[in-house]
Design a protein around this motif. Structure first.
Motif, short mmCIF file in Angstrom:
data_model
loop_
_atom_site.label_atom_id
_atom_site.label_comp_id
_atom_site.label_asym_id
_atom_site.label_seq_id
_atom_site.Cartn_x
_atom_site.Cartn_y
_atom_site.Cartn_z
N SER A 232 59.63 58.32 89.89
CA SER A 232 60.63 57.83 89.25
C SER A 232 60.32 56.19 89.02
N GLY A 233 60.52 55.90 87.98
CA GLY A 233 61.11 54.29 87.50
C GLY A 233 62.02 54.20 87.52
N ILE A 234 62.58 53.33 88.43
CA ILE A 234 63.54 52.59 88.96
C ILE A 234 63.77 51.07 88.08
N VAL A 235 65.04 51.36 87.63
CA VAL A 235 65.97 49.94 86.71
C VAL A 235 66.77 50.07 88.12
N THR A 236 67.27 48.46 87.76
CA THR A 236 68.49 48.12 88.66
C THR A 236 69.36 47.14 87.77
N PHE A 237 70.97 47.73 87.57
CA PHE A 237 71.93 47.23 87.12
C PHE A 237 72.88 46.23 87.81
N LYS A 238 73.84 45.57 87.03
CA LYS A 238 75.08 45.07 87.81
C LYS A 238 74.43 44.00 89.30
N SER A 239 73.01 43.52 88.76
CA SER A 239 72.90 42.76 90.04
C SER A 239 73.99 41.47 90.21
N ALA A 240 74.21 41.06 89.34
CA ALA A 240 75.07 39.92 90.30
C ALA A 240 76.69 40.03 89.75
N GLY A 241 76.76 41.47 90.30
CA GLY A 241 78.54 42.14 90.45
C GLY A 241 78.85 42.53 89.35
N MET A 242 79.63 43.77 89.46
CA MET A 242 80.59 43.90 88.81
C MET A 242 81.47 43.81 88.43
N HIS A 243 82.44 43.86 89.28
CA HIS A 243 84.33 43.52 89.05
C HIS A 243 83.95 42.01 89.75
N ASN A 244 82.83 41.48 90.95
CA ASN A 244 83.70 40.02 92.26
C ASN A 244 82.18 39.62 90.42
N PHE A 245 82.32 38.12 90.06
CA PHE A 245 80.66 37.34 89.56
C PHE A 245 80.15 36.90 91.38
N LEU A 246 78.96 37.47 91.13
CA LEU A 246 78.16 37.29 92.95
C LEU A 246 78.03 36.03 92.53
N GLY A 247 77.55 35.18 91.56
CA GLY A 247 76.66 33.56 91.63
C GLY A 247 78.08 32.60 91.76
N ASP A 248 79.49 33.08 91.98
CA ASP A 248 80.65 32.19 92.86
C ASP A 248 80.57 32.19 94.25
N PRO A 249 80.52 31.72 94.54
CA PRO A 249 80.68 31.12 96.74
C PRO A 249 81.33 31.76 97.18
N PRO A 250 81.66 33.17 97.61
CA PRO A 250 82.41 33.79 98.51
C PRO A 250 83.64 32.34 99.28
N VAL A 251 84.85 32.57 99.09
CA VAL A 251 85.64 31.34 99.59
C VAL A 251 84.82 31.44 101.29
N ASN A 252 84.96 32.36 101.86
CA ASN A 252 84.63 31.51 103.06
C ASN A 252 83.34 30.82 103.60
N LEU A 253 82.30 30.96 102.49
CA LEU A 253 80.99 30.25 102.66
C LEU A 253 81.59 28.85 103.37
N PRO A 254 80.37 28.94 104.68
CA PRO A 254 80.13 27.97 105.69
C PRO A 254 79.65 26.53 104.26
N LYS A 255 79.66 25.36 104.54
CA LYS A 255 79.94 24.43 103.62
C LYS A 255 78.15 23.84 104.01
#
Lengths: 337, 252
Positions: A232-255
């Motif tokens: 099968s051919g494979i396509v992905t979607f929502k790679s940058a997040g669906m409800h959470n925008f994953l481009g923003d760092p998570p709050v606890n991400l170490p400095k």
């Protein structure tokens, strides 16, 4: 009178622009289809303008995804460009892979109203991939029903092609390609997607996948053999997040840790086994340039993939920062330095 | 031990049957009406072709002849003549037969070609095919025992069909009855297997033939193939002929 002679009876290549050759080729075959696709796909969810859609095509993106029912308002801003690229008079039609979707999945006959809308909206002769959209456990039976009609829908000389010819009159391209060339389905249930992998009635499988939601890696991608030309051919979607925008760092991400960009998140999907296309919701030409430049760096390293999985888990609060050895947080950054 | 000598009988010489003798044979073997119907059907088709101005070009005729010979593996001139001799017909007879079949096909396409797609879409599910196995027995007790053995003891379907099935095809083929369209099956069987999953044991199902234990080996989704298209054209044509015959009888 009688029969007198009793003696013994007896693709066009798609030109594509070349990009640098690395372990993440920009163009690739889409599974078992006869389509050559760019690894980055462009959907209209980000309301990209037609002007910038044409710019994306000029930069080499050739996979475009369009919805004429749900989200039509958002997608309509790219419709002008798709009319220009894929319309009946287009001279570049064969260089474009037009994928469309309908979220009305009930019976195979429903396709005719979706196709009618899409053919009118975009002024086209044919669609390369028609996706049945938003498939989950609740409409699995309807999908089965719709996919049972795949052989009547895809390709030339089918009921589907003749029906569209009756409505829109015929054309050389419609005759040659059929109204729909291949069938896809966009799954929200990975287990169901796995059941349909490599099925002869379904050519392209689209699944949600990102650094925080990685179920597809085991359920879908790991089930495929990259050497199998009939997979099968494979396509992905929502790679940058669906409800959470994953481009923003998570709050606890170490400095001081690596903060991936959105193109890095696309590349995370494209670094997985057998992922052919990462569908993006790019919004403007600068993002097009950044995404293309990013994938030309090749696949992510094992350490980078490991870090991004950790980053995704942190987004979903599935890991405590203190429980993870420091080198896992800083290794990719150290390697880059 | 003395050798038993059996005198070989001398068979009388028989001349090839004449056309008149063949007709006589058809009458006495009760096949006359069947062949008469087919003859009249050809005559009707030829008249309808005239009425609707359906004709065949020499190229189409030749191509249909070539297709026939390819299908029957009669590839060279000598083989073709040998085959014709075995059939006791001339090239002209064979050619006429090809022409009538071709005209019939073109007539049906002319009359109903445009209606095929919509008829198919309305009756799509009937064109689903199944690879079906069955064991047919005549009494319910035997049927229940066999179904239990298959469900609970994982007995071999093939072995039980070879031993117990009273259906000719299923008995000879270890239960397998072939790949069949749903609309060809007895309605009770079509209904019983409508939602069955592949490999499931179904039944016993009671029909006029007895008690059937069934297993769907594989399902094939409906598809408007060339075969199905021809079937639909035949169905629509036959329906049209019947309706017209009824109307004619009422007028008379």
């Amino acid at each position: 009178m009688k029969i007198t002679d009793l003696t013994s009876p007896t693709e066009e290549a798609i030109p594509v622009r070349k990009h640098s050759n690395c372990d993440l080729p920009f163009y690739r075959p889409l599974g078992r289809t006869n389509l050559t696709v760019s690894c980055l796909g462009l959907g209209g969810g980000g309301q990209i303008s037609s002007e910038d859609t044409l710019y994306a095509f000029d930069q080499g993106i050739n996979f475009f995804f369009y919805s004429s029912d749900l989200h039509h308002y958002l997608y309509s801003s790219m419709a002008g460009a798709l009319r220009q690229l894929c319309g009946r008079k287009s001279r570049v039609r064969e260089q474009v892979v037009l994928a469309t979707v309908s979220y009305i999945v009930k019976t195979p006959d429903a396709i005719f109203s979706s196709l009618y809308d899409q053919f009118v909206d975009l002024g086209i002769d044919y669609i390369d991939i028609f996706f049945w959209g938003w498939i989950g456990a609740d409409n699995a039976g309807d999908l089965q029903n719709c996919l049972n009609a795949s052989n009547d829908i895809r390709g030339p000389n089918t009921v589907c092609q003749r029906t569209m010819e009756r409505i829109f009159s015929t054309s050389e391209r419609l005759k040659k390609m059929g109204a729909v060339r291949y069938i896809g389905a966009s799954f929200h249930d990975h287990h169901l997607a796995r059941q349909w992998l490599n099925n002869s009635l379904l050519d392209v499988v689209m699944v949600r996948h990102n650094v925080a939601h990685r179920t597809a890696q085991q359920e879908v991608f790991a089930q495929l053999d990259p050497q199998d030309s009939q997979r099968s051919g494979i396509v992905t979607f929502k790679s940058a997040g669906m409800h959470n925008f994953l481009g923003d760092p998570p709050v606890n991400l170490p400095k001081g840790c690596w903060q991936p960009t959105v193109p890095d998140l696309y590349r995370y999907s494209l670094s997985q086994n057998c992922v052919d296309v990462c569908l993006t919701g790019l919004t403007r030409r600068e993002e097009v340039d950044a995404a293309i430049a990013n994938v030309q760096q090749g696949k992510l390293s094992t350490a980078e993939l490991d870090y991004l999985a950790l980053y995704g888990d942190l987004h979903r609060q599935r890991v405590n920062v203190q429980d993870v050895p420091a080198e896992r947080w800083y290794q990719p950054l150290a390697a880059a330095l | 031990m003395s050798d038993l000598v059996i005198e070989q009988p001398v068979l009388p010489k028989i001349s090839p049957a004449t056309d008149a003798e063949i007709v006589t044979y058809l009458r006495r073997s009760c096949k006359f009406a069947e062949i008469a119907d087919l003859t009249e059907r050809d005559a009707l088709i030829l008249q309808l072709c005239e009425q609707y101005e359906v004709t065949v070009s020499d190229e189409e005729w030749q191509a249909a002849g070539d297709a026939f010979r390819t299908e029957h593996k009669i590839l060279g001139v000598a083989e073709t003549y040998a085959w014709l001799a075995r059939q006791r017909i001339s090239v002209e007879d064979w050619s006429e037969g090809i022409k009538v079949r071709l005209l019939a096909r073109k007539l049906k396409a002319e009359l109903f070609g445009e209606a095929v797609d919509s008829y198919y879409l309305q009756n799509r599910e009937e064109y689903q095919r199944v690879a079906l196995s069955q064991i047919l027995v005549l009494n319910v007790t035997d049927a229940m025992k066999l179904a239990k053995a298959l469900r609970e003891e994982q007995a071999s379907f093939c072995a039980l069909a070879l031993e117990y099935s009273k259906g000719k095809q299923s008995q000879e083929n270890g239960g397998f009855t072939g790949v069949r369209f749903l609309n060809e099956l007895l309605p009770e069987i079509a209904q019983a297997i409508a939602t069955a999953i592949e490999g499931e044991i179904i039944g016993p199902i009671h029909t006029k033939l007895g008690y059937h234990i069934l297993r769907v080996e594989k399902r094939f989704p409906p598809e408007l193939s060339e075969t199905v298209r021809e079937q639909i054209l035949d169905t629509l044509f036959e329906f049209w002929i019947q309706e017209n015959s009824k109307a004619k009888m009422l007028d008379a």
